[in-house]
Design a protein around this motif. Sequence first.
Motif, PDB file in Angstrom:
ATOM      1  N   MET A  77       0.841  -1.190   0.000  1.00 40.10           N
ATOM      2  CA  MET A  77       0.000   0.000   0.000  1.00 40.10           C
ATOM      3  C   MET A  77       0.876   1.240   0.000  1.00 40.10           C
ATOM      4  N   GLN A  78       0.351   2.296  -0.589  1.00 34.95           N
ATOM      5  CA  GLN A  78       1.001   3.599  -0.539  1.00 34.95           C
ATOM      6  C   GLN A  78      -0.007   4.575   0.078  1.00 34.95           C
ATOM      7  N   PHE A  79       0.442   5.352   1.074  1.00 37.85           N
ATOM      8  CA  PHE A  79      -0.436   6.285   1.766  1.00 37.85           C
ATOM      9  C   PHE A  79       0.055   7.708   1.558  1.00 37.85           C
ATOM     10  N   SER A  80      -0.875   8.633   1.353  1.00 44.90           N
ATOM     11  CA  SER A  80      -0.533  10.049   1.292  1.00 44.90           C
ATOM     12  C   SER A  80      -1.486  10.808   2.208  1.00 44.90           C
ATOM     13  N   PHE A  81      -0.993  11.894   2.777  1.00 44.86           N
ATOM     14  CA  PHE A  81      -1.774  12.678   3.737  1.00 44.86           C
ATOM     15  C   PHE A  81      -1.819  14.127   3.284  1.00 44.86           C
ATOM     16  N   THR A  82      -3.021  14.699   3.283  1.00 50.54           N
ATOM     17  CA  THR A  82      -3.203  16.117   2.981  1.00 50.54           C
ATOM     18  C   THR A  82      -3.796  16.765   4.222  1.00 50.54           C
ATOM     19  N   PRO A  83      -3.042  17.650   4.893  1.00 48.52           N
ATOM     20  CA  PRO A  83      -3.569  18.266   6.109  1.00 48.52           C
ATOM     21  C   PRO A  83      -4.729  19.211   5.796  1.00 48.52           C
ATOM     22  N   ALA A  84      -5.662  19.297   6.725  1.00 53.32           N
ATOM     23  CA  ALA A  84      -6.757  20.257   6.607  1.00 53.32           C
ATOM     24  C   ALA A  84      -6.173  21.656   6.741  1.00 53.32           C
ATOM     25  N   PRO A  85      -6.801  22.645   6.100  1.00 51.58           N
ATOM     26  CA  PRO A  85      -6.288  24.020   6.230  1.00 51.58           C
ATOM     27  C   PRO A  85      -6.285  24.464   7.692  1.00 51.58           C
ATOM     28  N   ASP A  86      -5.225  25.145   8.077  1.00 50.04           N
ATOM     29  CA  ASP A  86      -5.108  25.681   9.434  1.00 50.04           C
ATOM     30  C   ASP A  86      -5.825  27.027   9.481  1.00 50.04           C
ATOM     31  N   THR A  87      -6.913  27.099  10.242  1.00 51.65           N
ATOM     32  CA  THR A  87      -7.672  28.346  10.363  1.00 51.65           C
ATOM     33  C   THR A  87      -7.675  28.880  11.790  1.00 51.65           C
ATOM     34  N   VAL A  88      -6.946  28.207  12.669  1.00 49.87           N
ATOM     35  CA  VAL A  88      -6.932  28.598  14.086  1.00 49.87           C
ATOM     36  C   VAL A  88      -5.695  29.456  14.361  1.00 49.87           C
ATOM     37  N   PRO A  89      -5.900  30.680  14.867  1.00 46.90           N
ATOM     38  CA  PRO A  89      -4.738  31.547  15.145  1.00 46.90           C
ATOM     39  C   PRO A  89      -3.976  31.088  16.386  1.00 46.90           C
ATOM     40  N   PRO A  90      -2.711  31.476  16.497  1.00 48.16           N
ATOM     41  CA  PRO A  90      -1.951  31.175  17.710  1.00 48.16           C
ATOM     42  C   PRO A  90      -2.585  31.857  18.924  1.00 48.16           C
ATOM     43  N   GLU A  91      -2.317  31.307  20.094  1.00 51.17           N
ATOM     44  CA  GLU A  91      -2.810  31.900  21.337  1.00 51.17           C
ATOM     45  C   GLU A  91      -1.664  32.647  22.015  1.00 51.17           C
ATOM     46  N   VAL A  92      -1.914  33.893  22.365  1.00 47.93           N
ATOM     47  CA  VAL A  92      -0.922  34.721  23.062  1.00 47.93           C
ATOM     48  C   VAL A  92      -1.433  34.928  24.482  1.00 47.93           C
ATOM     49  N   THR A  93      -0.632  34.534  25.467  1.00 48.11           N
ATOM     50  CA  THR A  93      -1.049  34.661  26.868  1.00 48.11           C
ATOM     51  C   THR A  93       0.031  35.337  27.688  1.00 48.11           C
ATOM     52  N   PHE A  94      -0.422  36.039  28.708  1.00 47.90           N
ATOM     53  CA  PHE A  94       0.484  36.656  29.672  1.00 47.90           C
ATOM     54  C   PHE A  94       0.301  35.936  30.994  1.00 47.90           C
ATOM     55  N   GLY A  95       1.422  35.722  31.708  1.00 44.54           N
ATOM     56  CA  GLY A  95       1.377  35.033  32.994  1.00 44.54           C
ATOM     57  C   GLY A  95       0.618  35.838  34.048  1.00 44.54           C
ATOM     58  N   ALA A  96       0.163  35.123  35.072  1.00 42.65           N
ATOM     59  CA  ALA A  96      -0.549  35.775  36.183  1.00 42.65           C
ATOM     60  C   ALA A  96       0.364  36.798  36.856  1.00 42.65           C
ATOM     61  N   HIS A  97      -0.223  37.932  37.231  1.00 38.32           N
ATOM     62  CA  HIS A  97       0.547  38.992  37.884  1.00 38.32           C
ATOM     63  C   HIS A  97      -0.413  39.856  38.695  1.00 38.32           C
ATOM     64  N   PRO A  98       0.116  40.627  39.649  1.00 38.15           N
ATOM     65  CA  PRO A  98      -0.757  41.510  40.427  1.00 38.15           C
ATOM     66  C   PRO A  98      -1.406  42.562  39.528  1.00 38.15           C
ATOM     67  N   ALA A  99      -2.566  43.018  39.936  1.00 36.53           N
ATOM     68  CA  ALA A  99      -3.250  44.087  39.193  1.00 36.53           C
ATOM     69  C   ALA A  99      -2.615  45.440  39.458  1.00 36.53           C
ATOM     70  N   THR A 100      -1.994  45.592  40.625  1.00 33.22           N
ATOM     71  CA  THR A 100      -1.368  46.865  40.974  1.00 33.22           C
ATOM     72  C   THR A 100       0.024  46.633  41.549  1.00 33.22           C
ATOM     73  N   TYR A 101       0.884  47.621  41.346  1.00 32.50           N
ATOM     74  CA  TYR A 101       2.251  47.589  41.870  1.00 32.50           C
ATOM     75  C   TYR A 101       2.526  48.919  42.544  1.00 32.50           C
ATOM     76  N   ALA A 102       3.343  48.877  43.580  1.00 30.22           N
ATOM     77  CA  ALA A 102       3.865  50.095  44.199  1.00 30.22           C
ATOM     78  C   ALA A 102       5.139  50.478  43.446  1.00 30.22           C
ATOM     79  N   LEU A 103       5.564  51.729  43.558  1.00 27.60           N
ATOM     80  CA  LEU A 103       6.748  52.201  42.840  1.00 27.60           C
ATOM     81  C   LEU A 103       8.030  51.455  43.207  1.00 27.60           C
ATOM     82  N   ASP A 104       8.088  50.884  44.403  1.00 27.06           N
ATOM     83  CA  ASP A 104       9.309  50.196  44.822  1.00 27.06           C
ATOM     84  C   ASP A 104       9.304  48.711  44.457  1.00 27.06           C
ATOM     85  N   GLU A 105       8.306  48.248  43.702  1.00 22.85           N
ATOM     86  CA  GLU A 105       8.226  46.834  43.325  1.00 22.85           C
ATOM     87  C   GLU A 105       8.755  46.622  41.907  1.00 22.85           C
ATOM     88  N   THR A 106       9.008  45.367  41.603  1.00 21.61           N
ATOM     89  CA  THR A 106       9.436  44.981  40.259  1.00 21.61           C
ATOM     90  C   THR A 106       8.240  44.391  39.518  1.00 21.61           C
TER      91      THR A 106
END
Length: 181
Positions: A77-106
């Motif tokens: 047997m010979q097999f060939s594969f055709t992928p379905a079109p990619d229509t899903v965008p990448p996911e961009v995420t930011f890590g958890a962090h405080p909502a507020t910071y004081a001036l002396d914090e990083t």
Amino acid sequence: HTIWYTVTTTRPGTVRAVGLDMWDPTLTVYQASGSGFGDLSYLTCANEEAVTFGVEAGDTYYVQASDWFTRGSTIRMQFSFTPAPDTVPPEVTFGAHPATYALDETVSITCGATDAIGVLATTCADMNRSAWELGPGSHTLSATATDAAGNIGAGTTTFDILEPAYPTMNALTSQLVEKAG
């Protein structure tokens, strides 16, 4: 003569199975719904040398190839594969962090971009800066990512840096004096 072939893909798409050197072939396709041949679901059958069927990522399919007489010593047997079109965008995420910071914090915030197929380019960058460098007020971080199909994903996060208060200014002054050393 009968032989079974197993097909599993990492992406959805279409598989074409072609029997080579077969006489009066029958190609039957089953989808596995459990473990073992007792849990197979019939998909399609072709009384010709080729069959085409859709597949989902990670699912297992079995192709049963039968003929009355092979022109060679084995069924091939010979097999060939055709992928379905990619229509899903990448996911961009930011890590958890405080909502507020004081001036002396990083302000430390991570950024990541993921895609099922792979990220081609991204503007994601981790932040690790002193709040006083950014200044008081509302701040927004944004990033994008592009996959090989050209889909673009975006992500945003916000945080506030508080106006200075006397104890904070004291702590900040001490940090700056220690760094200047």
